[in-house]
Write an enzyme that holds these catalytic residues in place. Structure first.
Site, PDB file in Angstrom:
ATOM      1  N   HIS A   1       0.946  -1.234  -0.197  1.00 55.92           N
ATOM      2  CA  HIS A   1       0.031  -0.131   0.025  1.00 55.92           C
ATOM      3  C   HIS A   1       0.927   1.334   0.121  1.00 55.92           C
ATOM      4  O   HIS A   1       0.293   2.127  -0.081  1.00 55.92           O
ATOM      5  CB  HIS A   1      -0.865  -0.191   1.167  1.00 55.92           C
ATOM      6  CG  HIS A   1      -1.964  -1.257   1.187  1.00 55.92           C
ATOM      7  ND1 HIS A   1      -2.767  -1.357   0.144  1.00 55.92           N
ATOM      8  CD2 HIS A   1      -2.193  -2.032   1.931  1.00 55.92           C
ATOM      9  CE1 HIS A   1      -3.631  -2.240   0.489  1.00 55.92           C
ATOM     10  NE2 HIS A   1      -3.113  -2.769   1.578  1.00 55.92           N
TER      11      HIS A   1
ATOM     12  N   ASP B   1      -2.430 -10.692  -2.159  1.00 57.71           N
ATOM     13  CA  ASP B   1      -3.267 -10.522  -0.929  1.00 57.71           C
ATOM     14  C   ASP B   1      -4.621  -9.881  -1.284  1.00 57.71           C
ATOM     15  O   ASP B   1      -5.092  -9.459  -2.453  1.00 57.71           O
ATOM     16  CB  ASP B   1      -2.341  -8.938  -0.778  1.00 57.71           C
ATOM     17  CG  ASP B   1      -2.786  -8.634   0.840  1.00 57.71           C
ATOM     18  OD1 ASP B   1      -2.136  -8.743   1.818  1.00 57.71           O
ATOM     19  OD2 ASP B   1      -3.776  -7.848   0.737  1.00 57.71           O
TER      20      ASP B   1
ATOM     21  N   HIS C   1      -6.376  -7.211  -0.363  1.00 60.09           N
ATOM     22  CA  HIS C   1      -6.107  -5.791  -0.728  1.00 60.09           C
ATOM     23  C   HIS C   1      -5.780  -5.387  -1.912  1.00 60.09           C
ATOM     24  O   HIS C   1      -4.557  -6.092  -2.395  1.00 60.09           O
ATOM     25  CB  HIS C   1      -5.887  -5.107   0.516  1.00 60.09           C
ATOM     26  CG  HIS C   1      -6.425  -5.583   1.880  1.00 60.09           C
ATOM     27  ND1 HIS C   1      -6.121  -6.289   2.874  1.00 60.09           N
ATOM     28  CD2 HIS C   1      -7.771  -5.112   2.163  1.00 60.09           C
ATOM     29  CE1 HIS C   1      -6.818  -6.497   3.665  1.00 60.09           C
ATOM     30  NE2 HIS C   1      -7.985  -5.702   3.398  1.00 60.09           N
TER      31      HIS C   1
ATOM     32  N   ASP D   1      -4.396 -12.878   3.293  1.00 60.22           N
ATOM     33  CA  ASP D   1      -5.819 -12.247   4.138  1.00 60.22           C
ATOM     34  C   ASP D   1      -7.115 -12.632   3.334  1.00 60.22           C
ATOM     35  O   ASP D   1      -8.101 -12.292   3.730  1.00 60.22           O
ATOM     36  CB  ASP D   1      -5.836 -10.911   4.314  1.00 60.22           C
ATOM     37  CG  ASP D   1      -4.964 -10.123   3.140  1.00 60.22           C
ATOM     38  OD1 ASP D   1      -4.697 -10.535   2.408  1.00 60.22           O
ATOM     39  OD2 ASP D   1      -4.726  -8.720   3.665  1.00 60.22           O
TER      40      ASP D   1
HETATM   41 ZN   LIG Z   1      -4.285  -7.246   2.611  1.00 64.96          ZN
END
Ligand SMILES: [Zn+2]
Length: 311
Positions: free
Chosen positions: A128, A165, A167, A248
């Protein structure tokens, strides 16, 4: 055939405070899961010291980001960077520097043919972090730095990053969305943090975003990889494959609602290794991103690392 496994006590010292999901206990769970004797063949390494850490960070990040983090680093207690998500504590920068050292060392060793592939059990995570901003638990974008480091120091042109991931790696996309020589593919739950990753965002033809919907199963996720991500990755023909390995999307993860299980991570890893063998002599470096249910994280990393060792 050697798989490198990087871990270090410094990564336990990045303290994010009580109740934060991105906790040192995640690495303890991974360490425990890899105690089984089936992992004895791993070549285990600690984070190396390096002189070029800041130079390597600046391959991706503005100088101002590094300066801000240095100025914000607390002498004790905590400093908060964004809405309570991204925390600095006294050892956070040292851990983040060592995480960068680890991925660069892994690139060196894989190109020196000391190993086929590597798993980097590092934190803070990275995907991120944009060129100008630390966010979403991430200080520096480890995997993006690894990509540019490999291109600069190992005389290759084309690097691919696959990010499973749950996200979207907004930071990785922001680093490369105008660079046709770096491919970035991500599968991620939408809507979820950080809100980016629409399929129509394709960069200069080098970005592949595959949104997942709530409760999506392993079977459905595998089909999207088979139909969309793997063909695009093969067509790109990378000289190095990097994995933003977040766990995740597991069915037990508290931050998302995708239904993957350990076998899905093994399958994904096996398939990525097959492609890497076809296009880049099996050169794969995988770096930990998210994964917040401790047992699911430990078991999923074990499945992923076992596949790397078998590759
Ligand atoms: Zn994540």
């Amino acid at each position: 055939m050697t798989t490198l496994y990087y871990s270090d006590a410094i990564f336990l010292q990045h303290d994010t405070g009580f109740g934060h999901p991105e906790t040192a206990a995640r690495l303890t769970a991974i360490t425990k899961a890899l105690e089984d004797e089936s992992f004895n063949p791993l070549q285990r390494l600690n984070a190396p010291e390096r002189e070029d850490t800041e130079t390597n960070i600046e391959l991706i990040h503005d100088k101002s980001l590094l300066q801000t983090l240095k100025e914000t680093l607390p002498k004790d207690d905590f400093a908060v960077l964004d809405a309570g998500d991204t925390i600095l504590s006294p050892h956070s920068l040292e851990a983040a520097f060592k995480a960068v050292n680890v991925v660069c060392d892994a690139v060196d060793k894989v190109f020196q043919k000391k190993a086929n592939n590597a798993f980097c059990a590092i934190r803070p995570p990275g995907h991120h972090a944009t060129p100008v901003q630390s966010m979403g638990f991430c200080l520096f974008n480890n995997i993006a730095i690894a990509a540019e480091y490999a291109r600069k120091y190992h005389l290759i042109k084309k690097v691919a990053i696959v990010d499973f991931d749950v996200h979207h790696g907004n930071g990785s996309q922001a680093a490369f969305d105008t660079n046709p020589d770096v491919f970035y593919a991500s599968s991620h739950e939408m809507p979820n943090f950080p809100g980016t990753g629409r399929p129509q965002d394709t960069g200069v033809g080098n970005i592949v975003n595959v949104p997942l919907h709530s409760s999506e199963t392993g079977e459905s996720v595998r089909k999207k990889y088979r139909d969309i991500i793997f063909p695009a990755l093969r067509a790109f023909e990378p000289e190095l494959l990097l994995i933003s390995a977040g766990f995740d999307a597991h069915k037990d993860d508290p931050l998302a609602s995708i239904m993957l299980v350990e076998e899905d991570y093994a399958w994904l890893t096996d398939e990525l290794l097959k492609i890497a063998k076809q296009c880049c002599e099996g050169r794969v470096i995988s770096a930990l991103e998210g994964g917040y249910d401790l047992e699911a994280l430990g078991n999923s990393v074990a499945a992923h690392v076992q596949s790397l060792m078998n590759g």
